[in-house]
Design a protein around this motif. Structure first.
Motif, mmCIF file in Angstrom:
data_model
loop_
_atom_site.group_PDB
_atom_site.id
_atom_site.type_symbol
_atom_site.label_atom_id
_atom_site.label_comp_id
_atom_site.label_asym_id
_atom_site.label_seq_id
_atom_site.Cartn_x
_atom_site.Cartn_y
_atom_site.Cartn_z
ATOM 1 N N ILE A 1 13.593 50.870 -37.327
ATOM 2 C CA ILE A 1 14.601 51.424 -36.418
ATOM 3 C C ILE A 1 15.110 50.357 -35.466
ATOM 4 C CG2 ILE A 1 15.003 53.128 -34.595
ATOM 5 C CD1 ILE A 1 12.689 54.764 -35.874
ATOM 6 N N PHE A 2 16.430 50.276 -35.338
ATOM 7 C CA PHE A 2 17.053 49.422 -34.337
ATOM 8 C C PHE A 2 17.463 50.327 -33.187
ATOM 9 C CE2 PHE A 2 20.795 47.114 -32.564
ATOM 10 C CZ PHE A 2 20.103 45.994 -32.123
ATOM 11 N N GLY A 3 16.704 50.258 -32.099
ATOM 12 C CA GLY A 3 16.980 51.136 -30.963
ATOM 13 C C GLY A 3 16.178 50.712 -29.758
ATOM 14 N N GLY B 1 20.473 52.857 -32.908
ATOM 15 C CA GLY B 1 21.737 52.309 -33.385
ATOM 16 C C GLY B 1 21.884 52.485 -34.887
ATOM 17 N N VAL B 2 20.782 52.292 -35.603
ATOM 18 C CA VAL B 2 20.752 52.417 -37.057
ATOM 19 C C VAL B 2 19.289 52.408 -37.480
ATOM 20 C CG1 VAL B 2 20.851 49.926 -37.530
ATOM 21 C CG2 VAL B 2 21.802 51.522 -39.191
ATOM 22 N N SER B 3 18.995 52.991 -38.626
ATOM 23 C CA SER B 3 17.632 52.882 -39.134
ATOM 24 C C SER B 3 17.616 52.901 -40.658
ATOM 25 C CB SER B 3 16.727 53.989 -38.584
ATOM 26 O OG SER B 3 17.033 55.229 -39.157
ATOM 27 N N LEU B 4 16.581 52.286 -41.186
ATOM 28 C CA LEU B 4 16.254 52.326 -42.607
ATOM 29 C C LEU B 4 14.922 53.051 -42.689
ATOM 30 C CD1 LEU B 4 17.052 48.609 -43.322
ATOM 31 C CD2 LEU B 4 18.273 50.526 -44.345
ATOM 32 N N ALA C 1 13.850 41.994 -37.665
ATOM 33 C CA ALA C 1 13.842 43.186 -38.518
ATOM 34 C C ALA C 1 12.948 42.897 -39.721
ATOM 35 C CB ALA C 1 15.252 43.534 -38.967
ATOM 36 N N ASP C 2 11.839 43.595 -39.820
ATOM 37 C CA ASP C 2 10.881 43.346 -40.897
ATOM 38 C C ASP C 2 11.261 44.149 -42.144
ATOM 39 O OD1 ASP C 2 8.753 42.568 -42.398
ATOM 40 O OD2 ASP C 2 7.224 43.184 -40.948
ATOM 41 N N VAL C 3 12.404 43.777 -42.721
ATOM 42 C CA VAL C 3 12.938 44.467 -43.896
ATOM 43 C C VAL C 3 11.982 44.308 -45.083
ATOM 44 C CG1 VAL C 3 14.875 44.592 -45.525
ATOM 45 C CG2 VAL C 3 15.310 44.184 -43.091
#
Length: 154
Positions: free
Chosen positions: A37-39, A47-50, A142-144
């Motif tokens: 999560i980007f927040g 803001g956005v999440s995967l 971001a640890d994608v």
């Protein structure tokens, strides 16, 4: 009076900018689900999440949008275009309206081996475009890669 109003407006804008600067990437995982999560931590500011159900080989991209904006579209799906590095993908984003609330969302699901997700691992930012609104998100911290590992079947 006008000076006071101008000062309050300036302070409000400054605090809004400071609030937005607090957004950062956080990875949260359990046995059943994983979220990147980007927040702002401990708030509803996303803001956005995967996210994914662990070991199911699918990843969801969740993008909050103003409810009013999505209601005006008058449909259940909307084109959502994502760019990361040299990779661009357009999806039929599913609109989830939260009537009576300021924020709703658009969400898409993609296989964990989608080239766009591989591009997210290497890029320093990515953009999401819904309608004529495009937002760019940084990918620093971001640890994608870990998220995708949790989402893969085996």
């Amino acid at each position: 009076m006008h000076r006071s109003l101008a000062l309050l407006l300036a302070l409000g804008l400054a605090s809004g900018a400071a609030h937005a600067q607090e957004r950062d990437w956080a990875l949260d995982a359990s046995d059943q689900e994983a979220y990147l999560i980007f927040g702002v931590s401990d708030t509803d500011d996303v803001g956005v999440s995967l996210w994914c159900r662990t070991r199911k080989d699918m990843v969801n991209l969740y993008v909050p949008r103003p409810t009013v904006e999505l209601e005006q579209l008058g449909r259940r799906k909307v084109p959502l275009t994502v760019k990361a590095g040299e990779e661009t993908a357009t999806f039929a984003g599913k609109i989830d309206l939260n009537r009576g609330y300021p924020s709703s969302s658009v969400e898409v699901e993609m296989p964990v081996d989608n080239p766009l997700l591989k591009a997210l691992e290497k890029a320093d930012r990515f953009s999401v475009k819904i309608g004529d609104q495009e937002v760019v998100f940084p990918l620093y911290n971001a640890d994608v890669t870990t998220l995708l590992g949790l989402c893969r079947k085996g």
